[in-house]
Design an enzyme around this catalytic site. Structure first.
Site, PDB file in Angstrom:
ATOM      1  N   GLY A  21      -4.752  36.606  53.062  1.00 33.29           N
ATOM      2  CA  GLY A  21      -4.477  37.590  52.249  1.00 33.29           C
ATOM      3  C   GLY A  21      -5.256  37.791  50.674  1.00 33.29           C
ATOM      4  N   GLY A  23      -6.874  34.537  49.604  1.00 37.74           N
ATOM      5  CA  GLY A  23      -7.743  33.455  49.469  1.00 37.74           C
ATOM      6  C   GLY A  23      -8.224  32.629  50.735  1.00 37.74           C
ATOM      7  N   LYS A  24      -8.767  31.744  50.341  1.00 31.46           N
ATOM      8  CA  LYS A  24      -9.300  30.865  51.539  1.00 31.46           C
ATOM      9  C   LYS A  24      -8.940  29.416  51.343  1.00 31.46           C
ATOM     10  CE  LYS A  24     -13.515  33.741  52.197  1.00 31.46           C
ATOM     11  NZ  LYS A  24     -15.001  33.718  52.217  1.00 31.46           N
ATOM     12  N   ASP A 132       9.083  31.515  56.353  1.00 30.55           N
ATOM     13  CA  ASP A 132       7.686  31.974  56.851  1.00 30.55           C
ATOM     14  C   ASP A 132       7.466  30.960  58.003  1.00 30.55           C
ATOM     15  OD1 ASP A 132       5.723  33.666  57.475  1.00 30.55           O
ATOM     16  OD2 ASP A 132       4.538  32.781  55.724  1.00 30.55           O
TER      17      ASP A 132
END
Length: 706
Positions: A21, A23-24, A132
């Site tokens: 969401g 960046g890459k 997470d």
């Protein structure tokens, strides 16, 4: 101006490894050492109110240095972006391994789960909770070691008091979130992580989620009920452990301390899980420091060591880790002799957050109890690169024997045998569920040779004759060979051999058999080199059709004066076509130079060729030998399923909307040279891992290629 100007001269950015969401993540090359790294590029504008998450992640990565946590190399902050340079895990996502085998045997699952428990136990001991945990955040190295990533949602409490501190932020992925988070109650981070680990263990053993539904509300109800299906193939011990971890009431949930002692986790292991870090922030490898001191111009190795110990997480720290990785893999530690004076960082590179971290190797503490002992440190397949004598004169190489505390690398052959004993055991183990191993066919005895990585043209780039990168990647890396390449690695003029003696040799004819090429300046060609000029005029006249430019020039030269030794002057044998011939020669040399400086590209009508796919768990082999047939089948499947896709040569970029958002997957048709078959290389670029699994399985099944 480059899109990533701040990285110029330090890293060469390559293909995209994934996206999220904010960046890459891109594959890149550390230019000074030619080692592969992963760079997480985050756009500050997209972060918005989540900007503090990056700072939280950086603090965690600086302090959480562990053998099963992905290492931070370099951190750069600019006005609009964050660049987080990290250790590259060439084995890809853990979920690709599950997709390949559909589900894991308990011994395989135990191997990976012990490493996950080791990482989480250490994280909790330092006062952090990950919050997470999901398959997307578990990566594999080439030797099947697990690495935990993405600490953007982690929570920090006082060290040693994580079980006393309540949290109230609801975060993470719904399918892996504990019931207390879904209910909006206060919770303890360590208890929430144990629940998520239970979901992951179920995923490894069964190949599916215990609580799953397309309707989110129904899925939430299933999670809060705590009822899940237990397949018959699960052992009693594994069922017992899953029930203990997936307790709805947090107080009844098994603790990490008891989890470390559980019988299932230690079955067939001679030692319990070692969860403490094997790294020491006060220990610096002297061999690496010595090489760096000569490059950076430090007076002594000790001065260099003190500088490294500052842990600024700048390019120097990144270089240290890259060289340390080379040493651990039995590769030569080498840097250019003198630091380029123009190799200075742009002003915005100086804006780097600095903080000490835990690191440095204590490899001798690793568990060496056998193949199944997860804490052992398998060495790499990669062997040392061949460095020419000329290159060694211009480079800094470690000259000290391995007397430091770092483990001395084994010989390349021993390294390869040691590592492959376990990797092959894992990858060739047949699955009870599918009846086949990930490879599914016997190994071929073909040899594998790494190719050069892409040329790196910048001030900080090592010379072209430098050490080759022996890392093995899933993406387009050293082990990927392409068809139709016209380059030749021989240096200097080439001599054509293998043509029958006594046959008239014409420069306009082609031998029936493929000639052997060998460098003209090899030892065996010394005499040939001496006689070469003397035969230059003879070559021109042999086998030439009457009236050709060469034969005319030869006839003309016969009437000219001879030198004292009987040879014809070189200037006399040239024709009036000399300017054209010189121009043609220059054009040919230019093309050769461009070919040498350009990475090998596949022909447009041929897919990429992979020479070795032993450790590529994200490659599926088809029964077809026709890539065009496989491409047409995939097109039909995408059209039938009404999936959006883009086709670029042999690579599909497909997207599909799901209840969890958009799913983006890349499927590339490749040729598996070892097996003479067509394969499909998968890559999840965006979206939920289980949706990725479903999409891949559906596509491969409908295309009837497995």
């Amino acid at each position: 101006m480059s899109k990533y100007e701040v990285l110029q001269g330090f890293y060469a950015v390559h293909d995209e490894l994934g996206s999220g969401g904010f960046g890459k993540v891109r594959l890149a090359t550390h230019l000074l050492t030619n080692q592969k790294v992963a760079i997480k590029i985050i756009d500050k504008k997209q972060l918005g109110h989540d900007l503090p998450r990056v700072q939280t992640e950086m603090d965690a990565l600086r302090n959480l240095s562990h053998q099963n946590i992905c290492r931070l190399y370099h951190y750069i902050e600019t006005e609009d972006k964050f660049f987080i340079v990290m250790e590259y895990c060439s084995g890809g996502e853990m979920f690709d391994y599950i997709v390949r085998k559909e589900r894991l045997e308990e011994s395989e699952a135990r191997h990976f789960f012990r490493q996950l428990v080791s990482a989480i136990a250490f994280v909790h001991s330092q006062g952090y909770a990950h919050r997470d945990l999901k398959p997307e955040n578990l990566l594999l190295t080439e030797d099947l070691h697990l690495k935990l990533i993405d600490f953007g949602l982690c929570a920090k409490t006082e060290k040693g008091r994580i079980d006393k501190h309540n949290l109230d932020t609801c975060c993470g992925s719904p399918a892996y979130a504990a019931p207390e988070l879904i209910q909006g109650l206060q919770y303890k981070g360590n208890e929430a992580d144990v629940w998520s680990m239970g979901i992951l263990l179920y995923t490894l053993l069964v190949g599916a989620l215990p609580f799953e539904d397309d309707n989110m509300q129904i899925m939430y109800k299933k999670i809060q009920s705590g009822c899940f299906y237990e397949p018959e193939f699960l052992s009693p011990l594994s069922k017992q452990l899953l029930r203990a971890m997936l307790q709805v009431v947090p107080e009844r949930r098994i603790s990490v301390k008891k989890l470390l002692e559980h019988d299932w986790l230690n079955h067939k292991y001679t030692q319990p899980v070692k969860w403490n870090t094997i790294y020491d922030k006060n220990f610096i490898d002297r061999d690496v420091a010595r090489v760096m001191s000569k490059y950076y111009g430090f007076e002594s190795t000790d001065k260099m060591i003190e500088k490294i110990k500052e842990w600024n997480f700048d390019y120097m720290t990144s270089t240290y880790y890259a060289l340390l990785h080379r040493k651990r893999n039995g590769m030569e530690i080498i840097l250019p002799m003198v630091r380029n004076s123009t190799n200075t960082a742009p002003p915005n590179v100086q804006n780097i957050l600095c903080s000490p971290t835990i690191h440095a190797s204590l490899e001798n503490n690793l568990d060496k109890s056998g193949l199944e002992d997860d804490d052992s440190d398998p060495s790499s397949i990669s062997s040392s690169s061949d460095i020419s004598a000329r290159l060694k004169k211009n480079c800094v190489v470690s000259d000290e024997s391995s007397s430091s505390r770092f483990v001395k690398p084994m010989s390349p052959a021993a390294e390869k045998d040691k590592k492959m004993s376990y990797v092959n055991a894992m990858l060739t183990m047949p699955s009870q569920f599918t009846g086949r191993s990930p490879l599914r066919i016997p190994e071929s005895p073909m040899s594998v040779r790494s190719s050069d990585s892409a040329s790196l043209g910048s001030a900080a780039t090592p010379s072209r004759g430098g050490v080759k990168d022996n890392d093995k990647e899933n993406a387009s890396t050293g082990k990927n060979y392409r068809m139709g390449a016209s380059t030749c690695k021989s240096r200097g003029p080439l001599k054509i051999t293998g043509v029958e003696e006594g046959t008239m040799k014409s420069v306009y004819t082609t031998p029936n058999t493929r000639p052997t090429l060998r460098g003209l300046f090899s030892p065996g060609n010394a005499e040939h080199k001496k006689r070469q000029r003397a035969r230059s005029s003879d070559r021109a006249s042999i086998g030439m059709p009457p009236g050709s430019p060469v034969s005319i020039g030869s006839a003309h030269s016969a009437n000219n004066e001879l030198l004292a030794d009987g040879r014809t002057p070189r200037s006399r044998i040239k024709t009036n076509r000399l300017p054209q011939r010189v121009f043609t020669s220059l054009e040919r040399k230019k093309e050769k130079l461009i070919t040498l400086l350009t990475p090998r590209k596949m022909q447009r009508d041929s897919p990429q060729v992979l020479k070795d796919v032993k450790n590529m768990v994200n490659v599926s082999m088809t029964a077809s030998q026709d890539p065009e047939e496989v491409r047409n089948l995939l097109k039909k499947v995408f059209d039938d399923e009404r999936m959006r896709y883009e086709l670029n040569g042999w690579k599909f970029l497909a997207t599909q909307e799901t209840v969890h958002g958009w799913m983006t997957v890349e499927l590339e048709i490749v040729r598996l040279q070892m097996f003479d078959k067509v394969g499909i290389r998968r890559k999840r670029l965006k979206g939920d891992a289980f949706m990725y699994k479903k999409v891949c399985e559906k596509i491969l099944q409908m295309a009837k290629i497995e």
